[in-house]
Design a protein around this motif. Sequence first.
Motif, PDB file in Angstrom:
ATOM      1  N   LYS A 152       0.867  -1.175   0.000  1.00 48.32           N
ATOM      2  CA  LYS A 152       0.000   0.000   0.000  1.00 48.32           C
ATOM      3  C   LYS A 152       0.903   1.225   0.000  1.00 48.32           C
ATOM      4  CE  LYS A 152      -3.523  -2.491   2.629  1.00 48.32           C
ATOM      5  NZ  LYS A 152      -4.208  -2.618   3.942  1.00 48.32           N
ATOM      6  N   SER A 183      -2.218  12.623 -12.409  1.00 47.54           N
ATOM      7  CA  SER A 183      -3.254  11.829 -13.068  1.00 47.54           C
ATOM      8  C   SER A 183      -2.824  11.446 -14.481  1.00 47.54           C
ATOM      9  CB  SER A 183      -4.565  12.613 -13.107  1.00 47.54           C
ATOM     10  OG  SER A 183      -5.584  11.849 -13.703  1.00 47.54           O
ATOM     11  N   LEU A 199      -9.347   4.426   1.062  1.00 47.80           N
ATOM     12  CA  LEU A 199      -8.746   4.594  -0.269  1.00 47.80           C
ATOM     13  C   LEU A 199      -7.928   3.362  -0.651  1.00 47.80           C
ATOM     14  CD1 LEU A 199      -7.707   8.350  -0.054  1.00 47.80           C
ATOM     15  CD2 LEU A 199      -9.405   7.374  -1.607  1.00 47.80           C
ATOM     16  N   SER A 242      -2.014   7.443 -14.875  1.00 46.33           N
ATOM     17  CA  SER A 242      -3.048   6.737 -15.638  1.00 46.33           C
ATOM     18  C   SER A 242      -2.439   5.862 -16.728  1.00 46.33           C
ATOM     19  CB  SER A 242      -4.029   7.736 -16.255  1.00 46.33           C
ATOM     20  OG  SER A 242      -3.380   8.582 -17.191  1.00 46.33           O
ATOM     21  N   PRO A 245      -3.257   7.490  -2.358  1.00 42.07           N
ATOM     22  CA  PRO A 245      -3.425   8.871  -1.905  1.00 42.07           C
ATOM     23  C   PRO A 245      -2.165   9.697  -2.196  1.00 42.07           C
ATOM     24  CG  PRO A 245      -3.935   7.278  -0.158  1.00 42.07           C
ATOM     25  CD  PRO A 245      -3.219   6.544  -1.233  1.00 42.07           C
ATOM     26  N   ASN A 305      -4.865   4.411 -10.073  1.00 40.15           N
ATOM     27  CA  ASN A 305      -5.814   5.435  -9.632  1.00 40.15           C
ATOM     28  C   ASN A 305      -5.212   6.243  -8.490  1.00 40.15           C
ATOM     29  OD1 ASN A 305      -7.957   4.500 -11.349  1.00 40.15           O
ATOM     30  ND2 ASN A 305      -8.294   2.822  -9.914  1.00 40.15           N
ATOM     31  N   ILE A 306      -5.347   7.569  -8.566  1.00 39.18           N
ATOM     32  CA  ILE A 306      -4.829   8.415  -7.494  1.00 39.18           C
ATOM     33  C   ILE A 306      -5.939   9.292  -6.921  1.00 39.18           C
ATOM     34  CG2 ILE A 306      -2.489   8.477  -8.436  1.00 39.18           C
ATOM     35  CD1 ILE A 306      -3.162  11.357  -9.388  1.00 39.18           C
ATOM     36  N   SER A 307      -5.733   9.721  -5.678  1.00 37.37           N
ATOM     37  CA  SER A 307      -6.653  10.651  -5.038  1.00 37.37           C
ATOM     38  C   SER A 307      -5.814  11.716  -4.336  1.00 37.37           C
ATOM     39  CB  SER A 307      -7.537   9.933  -4.017  1.00 37.37           C
ATOM     40  OG  SER A 307      -6.721   9.408  -2.979  1.00 37.37           O
ATOM     41  N   ASN A 361      -8.473   0.632  -3.869  1.00 40.58           N
ATOM     42  CA  ASN A 361      -7.344   0.479  -4.794  1.00 40.58           C
ATOM     43  C   ASN A 361      -6.870   1.823  -5.355  1.00 40.58           C
ATOM     44  OD1 ASN A 361      -5.436  -1.281  -5.902  1.00 40.58           O
ATOM     45  ND2 ASN A 361      -6.538  -1.390  -7.856  1.00 40.58           N
ATOM     46  N   TYR A 362      -6.905   2.848  -4.514  1.00 40.96           N
ATOM     47  CA  TYR A 362      -6.400   4.173  -4.898  1.00 40.96           C
ATOM     48  C   TYR A 362      -5.119   4.478  -4.132  1.00 40.96           C
ATOM     49  CZ  TYR A 362     -10.182   5.978  -7.813  1.00 40.96           C
ATOM     50  OH  TYR A 362     -11.053   6.206  -8.850  1.00 40.96           O
TER      51      TYR A 362
END
Length: 369
Positions: free
Chosen positions: A46, A90, A126, A94, A133, A99-101, A130-131
């Motif tokens: 993670k 992003s 998150l 991508s 951060p 995936n990002i947040s 599967n994002y």
Amino acid sequence: MSLKNSKITVIKIGSSLLIDHKKRVRKKWLTSFAEDVKNLRKLNQKIVIVSSGAIAMGCKKMNILKKNLKLDKSQAMASIGQIELMNLFSEIFSKFKINISQILLTLEDTEQRRRSINARRTFENLFNLNYIPVVNENDTIATSEIKYGDNDRLASRVAQIINADNLVLFSDVDGLYTDNPKKNNKAKLIKEIKDIEQDLTGVNIKGINEYGSGGMKTKIEAAKICQLSGSNMIIANGLKNNPIQNILNGDNYTLFVSKLSKLDARKKWILSSISPKGSVIIDEGANKALGNGKSLLAAGIKKVVGKFNKGDHIKVLNKREREIARGLASFSSDEIKKILGKHSNEIEKILGYVSKSEVIHKDDMVEII
């Protein structure tokens, strides 16, 4: 725990790694970094990224010199730059189907226990989605009194909050040296540090502090936080492409070894809290469940004593009112009074809103022997 075997890794990258001295975005480097992150995820890690660069990106877009900015103008540049920064991440990530947040934090968010618990839950959700951060200091609202001012210590607090195994701080040198290597060619890289006070005796930190975007002093302060929170910390050169892979390949870096295990650090953090704000009295069934490492549910609570808020430090008492555990409450005392003795699936209907099922999560509780 080595970086390769880490379960949770925090990586801090500075603005100088994203934008070169000619104000050009280093897309090739960021692409190589994203590739490294993808490879870490293949190892079931993670990942959290702590990134500088919002103000720098805003200044680049507006063609303004960063060094001439006053606080209110820098806040405006941060607001503009945060969008640019996340668009950049992003765009690059991508390509690797990552995936990002974005999470914006201030000093208060990580220093206040209740806010830090809420932040940790957000990180956990998150991860489950599967994002990855991407954390940035919230420069749009933070004033000098509530700012970290550097992302090294912010990254160490994030590592502490999410119980990370490793924090990687990328610098413009290979690690911590005995002196400034740019001025003294006899300076030697310190490869491992177990005791900061003892191992750095005689090292000229003030002289070394001239290099690196955040300075070595802030990195050592970050290391102190990590060592006491069960996290190892690495200082490594981030200017090269594929910086994570370089570490895994055995390139030079400095490793600060944690003094405590993550579990011991978590227990110490909870037990070192100020005087508990209140307590809950539980039944025999809940007592046995806690002894088996379970969370405390509302169904097992018989009585609430005192007045406390969500996130406060409280005692857990058995039916003879002997303290058996301490923990961080997921509900206020008023909320617990409404749901005590009830099953978890009834909580939403009783309170009128969606909430957690545990009154004290097992990760937020320490048994008192």
